[in-house]
Design a protein around this motif. Structure first.
Motif, short mmCIF file in Angstrom:
data_model
loop_
_atom_site.label_atom_id
_atom_site.label_comp_id
_atom_site.label_asym_id
_atom_site.label_seq_id
_atom_site.Cartn_x
_atom_site.Cartn_y
_atom_site.Cartn_z
N CYS A 43 0.86 -1.19 0.00
CA CYS A 43 0.00 0.00 0.00
C CYS A 43 0.89 1.24 0.00
O CYS A 43 2.03 1.20 0.47
CB CYS A 43 -0.87 -0.04 1.26
SG CYS A 43 -1.77 1.47 1.61
N SER A 45 0.74 3.59 1.94
CA SER A 45 1.13 3.96 3.32
C SER A 45 2.37 3.16 3.75
O SER A 45 3.23 3.70 4.46
CB SER A 45 -0.03 3.73 4.29
OG SER A 45 -0.36 2.38 4.37
N TYR A 49 5.77 5.00 5.01
CA TYR A 49 6.52 4.72 6.25
C TYR A 49 7.97 4.37 5.92
O TYR A 49 8.90 4.79 6.61
CB TYR A 49 5.89 3.56 7.03
CG TYR A 49 4.65 3.95 7.79
CD1 TYR A 49 4.68 4.98 8.74
CD2 TYR A 49 3.43 3.30 7.59
CE1 TYR A 49 3.54 5.36 9.43
CE2 TYR A 49 2.29 3.67 8.28
CZ TYR A 49 2.35 4.70 9.20
OH TYR A 49 1.22 5.08 9.88
N HIS A 68 -0.04 -4.73 5.26
CA HIS A 68 -1.35 -4.96 5.89
C HIS A 68 -2.40 -5.44 4.88
O HIS A 68 -3.55 -5.60 5.24
CB HIS A 68 -1.84 -3.71 6.62
CG HIS A 68 -2.05 -2.52 5.72
ND1 HIS A 68 -1.07 -1.58 5.51
CD2 HIS A 68 -3.10 -2.13 4.99
CE1 HIS A 68 -1.52 -0.67 4.68
NE2 HIS A 68 -2.76 -0.98 4.33
N PHE A 117 -3.80 -1.50 14.46
CA PHE A 117 -3.82 -1.67 13.01
C PHE A 117 -2.43 -2.09 12.52
O PHE A 117 -1.42 -1.46 12.86
CB PHE A 117 -4.25 -0.35 12.35
CG PHE A 117 -4.75 -0.54 10.94
CD1 PHE A 117 -6.11 -0.75 10.69
CD2 PHE A 117 -3.87 -0.52 9.87
CE1 PHE A 117 -6.57 -0.94 9.39
CE2 PHE A 117 -4.32 -0.72 8.57
CZ PHE A 117 -5.67 -0.92 8.33
N THR A 120 0.81 0.10 11.34
CA THR A 120 0.63 1.49 11.76
C THR A 120 1.29 1.56 13.13
O THR A 120 0.85 0.87 14.06
CB THR A 120 -0.87 1.86 11.86
OG1 THR A 120 -1.44 1.78 10.54
CG2 THR A 120 -1.06 3.28 12.37
N GLU A 154 -8.35 -5.96 0.86
CA GLU A 154 -8.16 -4.80 1.76
C GLU A 154 -8.36 -3.47 1.02
O GLU A 154 -9.23 -2.68 1.40
CB GLU A 154 -6.77 -4.89 2.42
CG GLU A 154 -6.65 -4.04 3.69
CD GLU A 154 -6.30 -2.57 3.45
OE1 GLU A 154 -6.37 -1.79 4.41
OE2 GLU A 154 -5.95 -2.19 2.32
N VAL A 158 -11.50 -0.60 1.31
CA VAL A 158 -11.34 0.86 1.43
C VAL A 158 -12.29 1.54 0.43
O VAL A 158 -13.02 2.48 0.77
CB VAL A 158 -9.88 1.29 1.16
CG1 VAL A 158 -9.77 2.80 0.98
CG2 VAL A 158 -8.95 0.82 2.27
N MET A 275 -5.50 10.81 1.09
CA MET A 275 -4.78 11.40 2.23
C MET A 275 -3.53 12.08 1.69
O MET A 275 -2.61 11.41 1.21
CB MET A 275 -4.36 10.31 3.21
CG MET A 275 -5.50 9.60 3.88
SD MET A 275 -4.84 8.22 4.84
CE MET A 275 -6.31 7.65 5.66
N PHE A 298 -12.62 6.67 6.28
CA PHE A 298 -11.40 6.14 6.87
C PHE A 298 -11.46 4.63 6.98
O PHE A 298 -12.35 4.08 7.66
CB PHE A 298 -11.17 6.77 8.25
CG PHE A 298 -9.84 6.43 8.86
CD1 PHE A 298 -8.67 6.44 8.10
CD2 PHE A 298 -9.73 6.09 10.20
CE1 PHE A 298 -7.44 6.12 8.64
CE2 PHE A 298 -8.50 5.77 10.76
CZ PHE A 298 -7.35 5.79 9.99
N ARG A 299 -10.56 3.99 6.30
CA ARG A 299 -10.46 2.52 6.28
C ARG A 299 -11.81 1.89 5.94
O ARG A 299 -12.43 2.28 4.96
CB ARG A 299 -9.90 2.02 7.61
CG ARG A 299 -8.47 2.48 7.85
CD ARG A 299 -7.97 2.16 9.22
NE ARG A 299 -6.58 2.49 9.40
CZ ARG A 299 -6.02 2.72 10.57
NH1 ARG A 299 -6.73 2.67 11.69
NH2 ARG A 299 -4.75 3.01 10.66
N TYR A 300 -12.28 0.95 6.78
CA TYR A 300 -13.51 0.19 6.45
C TYR A 300 -14.14 -0.24 7.76
O TYR A 300 -13.49 -0.32 8.80
CB TYR A 300 -13.18 -1.04 5.60
CG TYR A 300 -11.74 -1.48 5.78
CD1 TYR A 300 -11.33 -2.12 6.95
CD2 TYR A 300 -10.77 -1.18 4.84
CE1 TYR A 300 -10.00 -2.46 7.16
CE2 TYR A 300 -9.44 -1.52 5.04
CZ TYR A 300 -9.07 -2.16 6.21
OH TYR A 300 -7.76 -2.49 6.42
#
Ligand SMILES: NC(=O)c1ccc[n+]([C@@H]2O[C@H](COP(=O)([O-])OP(=O)(O)OC[C@H]3O[C@@H](n4cnc5c(N)ncnc54)[C@H](O)[C@@H]3O)[C@@H](O)[C@H]2O)c1
Ligand SMILES: OC[C@H](O)C(O)[C@@H](O)CO
Length: 381
Positions: A43, A45, A49, A68, A117, A120, A154, A158, A275, A298-300
């Protein structure tokens, strides 16, 4: 799990990843299951990171396992688990709420402030051999849904949540800003909800070419002109009349968000899924004068994973088309580099115990070559 590898892909600090053999985790409760991770998608994200070490106030302070977006196979079940058994193939929902706070009890567990999560910080992610999860956050895959498709559930969840937030109705026109994986999936989900016009917008032509073959009925190349002019051109090109019923931002980009408020019709709906920067200049007057309904996403939450799997099983969303290649675990860092460079839509990383065979044992460069080939035939970005 004797002899099985729990090799994990660990982010130590920005741009510093290592492989680490960690102990196989143990069930924490009789409601838990132990899952052998088969495939994990990367992802944005995860990449963020890896490069920056933080997203907003989530800062990587200690080494953290990335990943994730996973699917796996159940290898052990706790004594109170009745709905899953050893050998079941599942999509892993990677965030576990407290189940006791007002948001959890009110049916919006994605907003739980005690959410644990995956990947995260400070919580480890799923780019590892084995993963322990509560059984009710593991979704059994129907026979006609593969484990590789399972890893795409996943990001699809979303998109399901975003489109539900947008309250898309049959016959609606929907504009989706951004044709990355989330935007592409939003377009496909909106169509499955009955939207008759779905416009994908991006700043990269190859992404729009892919979007057209995936779910979009129309595409628009966003222009570097003032947002109102950009919106006017978009509306004209996609023949949206007085504007779109629904506009979804799946880019996080300020110019896209500004354009969105000028594209949505009077009384229409705008959803912020992307985001990007925390603060931007926002056309608040358009929001007010048009009585636009604006929602975040936000997310699910409740039912999103279930619906995502049903959409794939029913052939309504072909997530396979997004996958450019599958690499073995040892190629994880290479795969991250390619995602960062924007050369692929989705690359899957096989779990460390997964035996890849023949054409599936694709290195990232082979995956890229396949992507370029497909691009020629409109099959990829
Ligand atoms: N709300 C959530 O829970 C949630 C979950 C996952 C991802 N996200 C966010 O959703 C967004 C999309 O995710 P993704 O994985 O598809 O990311 P991505 O980076 O692959 O896709 C973003 C797309 O937006 C395009 N873009 C950039 N500027 C644009 C502009 N001005 N107009 C139109 N398009 C523009 C890019 O070219 C790219 O194709 C990201 O911001 C991500 O952080 C949100
Ligand atoms: O799909 C889930 C998202 O990637 C995460 O919420 C991430 O963006 C923030 O932790």
């Amino acid at each position: 799990m004797e002899g099985a590898s729990n090799l994990s892909f660990v982010l130590n600090k920005p741009n510093d990843v290592t492989f680490e053999e960690r102990p196989v985790p143990k069930l924490q409760s009789p409601h838990d299951v132990l899952v052998a991770v088969n495939y994990t998608g990367i992802c944005g994200s995860d990449v963020h990171y890896w490069v920056h070490g933080a997203i907003g106030h989530f800062v990587v302070k200690d080494p953290m396992v990335l990943g994730h977006e996973s699917a796996g196979t159940v290898v052990e079940v706790g004594s109170d688990v009745t709905t899953l058994k050893k050998g079941d193939r599942i999509a892993l929902e990677p965030g576990y709420p407290c189940r006791r706070c007002g948001d959890c009890l009110g049916g919006r567990y994605n907003l739980c402030h005690k959410m644990v999560f995956a990947a995260t910080p400070p919580y480890d992610g799923t780019l590892t051999g084995f993963w322990v999860a509560p059984f009710d956050f593991c979704y059994k895959l129907p026979d006609n849904v593969s484990l590789q498709e399972g890893a795409l559930i996943e990001p699809l969840a979303v998109a399901v949540h975003i489109v539900k937030q947008a309250r898309v109705q049959p016959g609606n026109s929907v504009v989706v800003m951004g044709a990355g994986p989330v935007g592409l999936l939003c377009a496909a989900v909106a169509k499955s909800f009955g939207a008759t016009k779905v416009v994908s917008v991006d700043i990269v032509q190859s992404k729009l070419d892919f979007a057209k073959g995936f779910a979009a009925t129309h595409t628009y190349m966003s222009q570097r002109v003032p947002p109102e002019e950009n919106a006017k051109n978009l509306i004209a090109q996609a023949d949206l009349g007085a504007g779109a019923d629904v506009v979804i931002d799946a880019s996080g980009a300020e110019p896209s968000i500004q354009t969105s408020l000028h594209v949505v019709r009077m009384g229409g709906t705008y959803v912020q899924g992307g985001m990007g920067k925390s603060d931007i200049t926002f056309p608040i007057m358009a929001l007010c004068l048009k009585e636009v309904t604006a929602r975040g996403s936000f997310r699910y939450g409740s039912g999103d994973y279930k619906l995502a799997i049903e959409l794939v099983a029913a052939g309504k969303v072909d997530v396979k088309k997004l996958v450019n290649g599958v690499v073995s675990f040892k190629h994880a860092e290479e795969a991250f580099k390619k995602v960062k460079e924007g050369q692929v839509i989705k690359i899957l990383i096989a779990g460390p115990n997964e035996k890849l065979e023949g054409e599936l044992d694709t290195t990232v460069d082979e995956a890229k070559a396949k992507a370029n080939e497909a691009q020629g035939s409109g099959g990829c970005c």
